[in-house]
Design a protein around this motif. Structure first.
Motif, short mmCIF file in Angstrom:
data_model
loop_
_atom_site.label_atom_id
_atom_site.label_comp_id
_atom_site.label_asym_id
_atom_site.label_seq_id
_atom_site.Cartn_x
_atom_site.Cartn_y
_atom_site.Cartn_z
N ILE A 1 0.84 -1.21 0.00
CA ILE A 1 0.00 0.00 0.00
C ILE A 1 0.87 1.25 0.00
CG2 ILE A 1 -1.74 1.33 1.25
CD1 ILE A 1 -2.88 -1.17 0.02
N ILE A 2 1.85 1.30 0.87
CA ILE A 2 2.71 2.48 1.00
C ILE A 2 3.41 2.80 -0.32
CG2 ILE A 2 4.78 3.40 2.13
CD1 ILE A 2 3.93 1.73 4.63
N ASN A 3 3.95 1.78 -0.98
CA ASN A 3 4.72 1.99 -2.21
C ASN A 3 3.85 2.33 -3.41
OD1 ASN A 3 7.08 1.43 -0.80
ND2 ASN A 3 7.03 -0.76 -1.34
N ASN A 4 2.56 2.02 -3.34
CA ASN A 4 1.71 2.22 -4.51
C ASN A 4 0.56 3.19 -4.29
OD1 ASN A 4 2.69 0.12 -6.59
ND2 ASN A 4 2.51 -1.10 -4.72
N LYS B 1 -13.79 7.75 -1.96
CA LYS B 1 -14.62 8.86 -1.49
C LYS B 1 -14.87 9.85 -2.61
CE LYS B 1 -14.68 12.60 1.94
NZ LYS B 1 -13.94 13.26 3.04
N ASN B 2 -13.81 10.16 -3.39
CA ASN B 2 -13.90 11.11 -4.48
C ASN B 2 -14.03 10.35 -5.80
OD1 ASN B 2 -13.59 13.12 -6.40
ND2 ASN B 2 -11.91 14.14 -5.36
N ALA B 3 -15.18 10.51 -6.46
CA ALA B 3 -15.44 9.77 -7.71
C ALA B 3 -14.53 10.22 -8.84
CB ALA B 3 -16.90 9.92 -8.12
N LYS B 4 -13.90 11.40 -8.69
CA LYS B 4 -13.00 11.90 -9.74
C LYS B 4 -11.54 11.60 -9.44
CE LYS B 4 -16.07 15.68 -11.14
NZ LYS B 4 -16.19 17.14 -11.38
N ASP B 5 -11.26 11.12 -8.24
CA ASP B 5 -9.88 10.81 -7.86
C ASP B 5 -9.87 9.42 -7.22
OD1 ASP B 5 -7.20 10.95 -7.26
OD2 ASP B 5 -7.43 12.27 -5.52
N THR B 6 -9.82 8.40 -8.05
CA THR B 6 -10.04 7.03 -7.59
C THR B 6 -8.77 6.28 -7.21
OG1 THR B 6 -9.93 6.23 -9.87
CG2 THR B 6 -12.11 6.85 -9.03
N HIS B 7 -7.61 6.84 -7.50
CA HIS B 7 -6.32 6.18 -7.27
C HIS B 7 -6.23 4.83 -7.99
CE1 HIS B 7 -4.52 8.96 -4.34
NE2 HIS B 7 -5.78 9.19 -3.97
N PRO B 8 -6.22 4.87 -9.32
CA PRO B 8 -6.12 3.62 -10.09
C PRO B 8 -4.82 2.86 -9.81
CG PRO B 8 -5.86 5.54 -11.52
CD PRO B 8 -6.33 6.05 -10.21
N GLU B 9 -3.79 3.57 -9.31
CA GLU B 9 -2.53 2.88 -8.99
C GLU B 9 -2.73 1.86 -7.87
OE1 GLU B 9 -2.77 6.22 -6.06
OE2 GLU B 9 -3.16 6.01 -8.21
N LEU B 10 -3.69 2.13 -6.97
CA LEU B 10 -4.01 1.16 -5.91
C LEU B 10 -4.70 -0.06 -6.51
CD1 LEU B 10 -5.37 3.06 -2.77
CD2 LEU B 10 -3.39 1.58 -2.90
N MET B 11 -5.64 0.19 -7.40
CA MET B 11 -6.39 -0.91 -8.02
C MET B 11 -5.45 -1.85 -8.76
SD MET B 11 -9.59 1.15 -9.75
CE MET B 11 -10.24 2.66 -9.06
N ASN C 1 -1.71 -1.78 -9.08
CA ASN C 1 -0.41 -2.19 -8.53
C ASN C 1 -0.51 -2.84 -7.16
OD1 ASN C 1 0.72 -1.05 -10.85
ND2 ASN C 1 0.95 0.95 -9.87
N ALA C 2 -1.38 -2.30 -6.29
CA ALA C 2 -1.47 -2.85 -4.94
C ALA C 2 -2.41 -4.04 -4.87
CB ALA C 2 -1.93 -1.76 -3.97
N LEU C 3 -3.52 -3.98 -5.61
CA LEU C 3 -4.53 -5.05 -5.53
C LEU C 3 -4.46 -6.02 -6.69
CD1 LEU C 3 -7.58 -2.92 -4.29
CD2 LEU C 3 -5.93 -4.21 -2.93
N GLY C 4 -3.76 -5.65 -7.75
CA GLY C 4 -3.59 -6.57 -8.88
C GLY C 4 -4.83 -6.74 -9.73
N CYS C 5 -5.72 -5.73 -9.73
CA CYS C 5 -6.97 -5.82 -10.51
C CYS C 5 -6.93 -4.86 -11.69
CB CYS C 5 -8.17 -5.46 -9.63
SG CYS C 5 -8.47 -6.62 -8.27
#
Length: 465
Positions: free
Chosen positions: A109-112, A209-219, A221-225
């Motif tokens: 999580i921290i790195n991504n 929380k923010n529909a315009k700022d979803t953090h796709p890097e988490l989806m 790189n962190a979650l592999g989806c």
């Protein structure tokens, strides 16, 4: 993914129903350094802390599906093992008791996580004994399965604002100490997803929380989806695709976009009318649907080709739901525009007809028989024709006035009269060119010529002038 599945989980996050076993956390500063790690038996927390943490967990199950809650899917490839999916399964099965697995998860999580500032990673473990339900939603006291899952919440930690407070020991008002406060989560997830009241290990319920700022890097790189766009982003992207295809012709772009919105809304209505089941699958807007939509909306072939290409580039295989692309404001604006155009067209037709009658009347006046003629029948016929013409003119003028007033009233519906105005005029269209501004006795006045046969009303009172 259904709303009632999410609500079923959320309703359990109460004092007497919550079954969280463990809760672990990792506090990270703005330089991505770990400051604190902790593990707690959830039921042993102090009451104040218990409810605060419970509120954070509830937030991850809040919002609308498609905007705040997205269903993420792992890539399906039998030849490759998805390491992220495996590590999440191991974390869930460990019931948060394995420090090595937790450390690996925190680092991931921290790195991504693309975030500047301090934040707290919280992860909860739960095992929900899913009770069997009959078709009429009556519960039966037996279990279908035990749904075991982990819930993660990522919360910003911000410095409280400066201020004053009362110090009871010193009996003084002094500057208060600024504290680091844990804010509600901005992102989070539930794994495995809870779909149709059952565990789906190939999916994740992702919260933003923010529909315009979803953090796709988490989806990714962190979650592999595969990353997903929210309905808000899809709607804005679709609007940009349409309008950018018209280059600098903004008026044409706006009009075409509103036409497409209307046709798209009609397509959804037709689909919904075919199915009475409210749980029927919403329709995705395929490339073929886009082609038909553009043809129906009268988009030129060259521009339509550009739109289709851009649509594929922006959405790819992750086709948006048709309902996500509907802009209610555009639909309302298009309805208003068509209403005004229809009324203005009626006015033009009536004006043309009125001019024709005037011209016909003038021709008839020139060809009238002399008044001294003794042919009573001819005179009677002429008088009848004149009366009919006058009646027609009167009807047309009244209709013209009504239509003009309707256009004005239509414009006033969406543009309320400024309450600061002291004088508001409403006159027939033919009187507008006669209105003048004039200084009389040093006072600026509005001058409207009134003929003897014309009537006036001011604030509902007749013939005041």
């Amino acid at each position: 993914m259904r709303k009632k599945d999410i609500l079923e989980l959320k309703k359990r996050l109460k004092k007497d129903h919550c079954t969280f076993t463990k809760m672990c956390g990792c506090y990270v500063n703005g330089e991505k350094h770990t400051i604190l790690k902790f593990r707690e038996t959830f039921l042993n927390l102090d009451e104040d802390e218990y409810f605060k943490y419970l509120e954070i967990a509830k937030k991850v199950l809040s919002g609308t599906i498609g905007n705040n809650i997205l269903e993420l899917n792992f890539p399906t490839n039998e030849d490759l093992i998805n390491e992220r999916q495996v590590s999440l399964m191991q974390l869930k099965n460990s019931q948060l008791k394995d420090d090595a697995l937790l450390d690996d998860f925190y680092e991931l999580i921290i790195n991504n996580y693309d975030y500047t500032g301090n934040f707290l990673i919280l992860i909860f473990h739960d095992a929900y004994d899913v009770i069997t339900k009959t078709k009429d939603n009556s519960k039966i006291d037996e279990s279908e399965e035990v749904y075991e899952y982990v819930l993660c919440a990522i919360c910003p930690v911000s410095l409280s604002g400066p201020g004053l407070r009362y110090f009871e020991e010193e009996n003084k008002i002094k500057a208060r100490i600024r504290d680091w406060v844990v804010d509600p989560p901005t992102n989070g997830f539930v794994f495995p997803a809870f779909i149709d009241r059952s565990s789906d290990v190939n999916s994740i319920m992702y919260y933003t929380k923010n529909a315009k700022d979803t953090h796709p890097e988490l989806m990714e790189n962190a979650l592999g989806c595969y990353s997903r766009q929210t309905a808000t982003v899809q709607k804005e992207t679709f609007q940009s695709i349409i309008k950018d295809s018209f280059s600098t012709d903004e008026n044409k772009a706006d009009k075409t976009f509103m036409e497409i919105q209307e046709n798209l809304n009609n397509m959804i209505d037709e689909y919904n009318s075919m199915y009475d089941d409210t749980d029927c699958e919403p329709i995705s807007l395929t490339n073929k649907d886009i082609q038909n939509l553009l043809i129906e909306s009268g988009v030129p072939e060259e521009i339509a080709t550009k739109i289709e290409k851009s649509y594929v580039e922006n959405f790819g295989d992750d086709l948006p739901l048709a309902e996500n692309l509907i802009d209610p404001k555009a639909l309302k604006a298009n309805e208003q525009r068509k209403k005004e155009e229809h009324l203005l067209k009626q006015v033009e037709v009536l004006q043309t007809r009125l001019e024709q009658i005037k011209q016909e009347s003038a021709v008839d006046d020139e060809t009238q028989l002399p008044a001294e003629t003794n042919d009573d029948n001819v005179i009677l016929e002429e008088n009848e024709d004149i009366n009919l013409e006058e009646a027609s003119k009167t009807d047309l003028e009244e209709t013209l006035e009504t239509s003009s007033n309707e256009v004005q009233d239509t414009n006033l519906e969406d543009n309320e009269v400024n309450p600061n105005y002291d004088v508001i005029l409403q006159v027939k269209p033919e009187k507008i060119p006669q209105i003048k501004s004039q200084i009389i006795d040093g006072q600026k006045c509005i001058v409207i010529p009134i003929n003897e046969d014309e009537q006036t009303t001011v604030n509902g009172l007749d013939d005041l002038i």
